[in-house]
Design an enzyme around this catalytic site. Sequence first.
Site, PDB file in Angstrom:
ATOM      1  CB  SER A  45      -0.993  -0.004   1.063  1.00 11.84           C
ATOM      2  OG  SER A  45      -0.084  -0.012   2.589  1.00 11.84           O
ATOM      3  CB  CYS A  46      -0.337   4.613  -0.455  1.00 13.95           C
ATOM      4  SG  CYS A  46       0.423   6.386  -0.426  1.00 13.95           S
ATOM      5  N   PRO A  47       2.905   4.330   0.594  1.00 12.54           N
ATOM      6  CG  PRO A  47       5.090   5.660   1.327  1.00 12.54           C
ATOM      7  CD  PRO A  47       3.997   4.439   1.904  1.00 12.54           C
TER       8      PRO A  47
END
Length: 81
Positions: free
Chosen positions: A17-19
Site C-alpha cells: 500500500s501507499c507509498p
Amino acid sequence: MSSQYDIAETLDVKGESCPMPVVKTKQAIDGLAEGEVLEVLATDSGSMSDIEGWAEGTPGVELLEQVEADDVYKHYVKQTA
C-alpha cells in the site's frame, strides 16, 4: 489482455500500500534507459491516483496508460530522459 507496449521490466507491488508502489516505481524507472517502458502491477486502488500524480510531477517519465483488470491495477510508465 496483452499490452501493446514493449515492456522492459515488470514491477510487482501487489499487496503493498501507499507509498510503496510509487517508491518502488521510482526506483525501478530510474534503472531503465530512455524510451524503455515499466509495467507496474498493483492491488492498491490508490496507486491509480498516486502513480498518476507522481508521473505528472516527475520530469523524465511519462504515464502511458493505466488499466484495471481482475482487481489488479496495471500502470505503464515510460522513461523519457
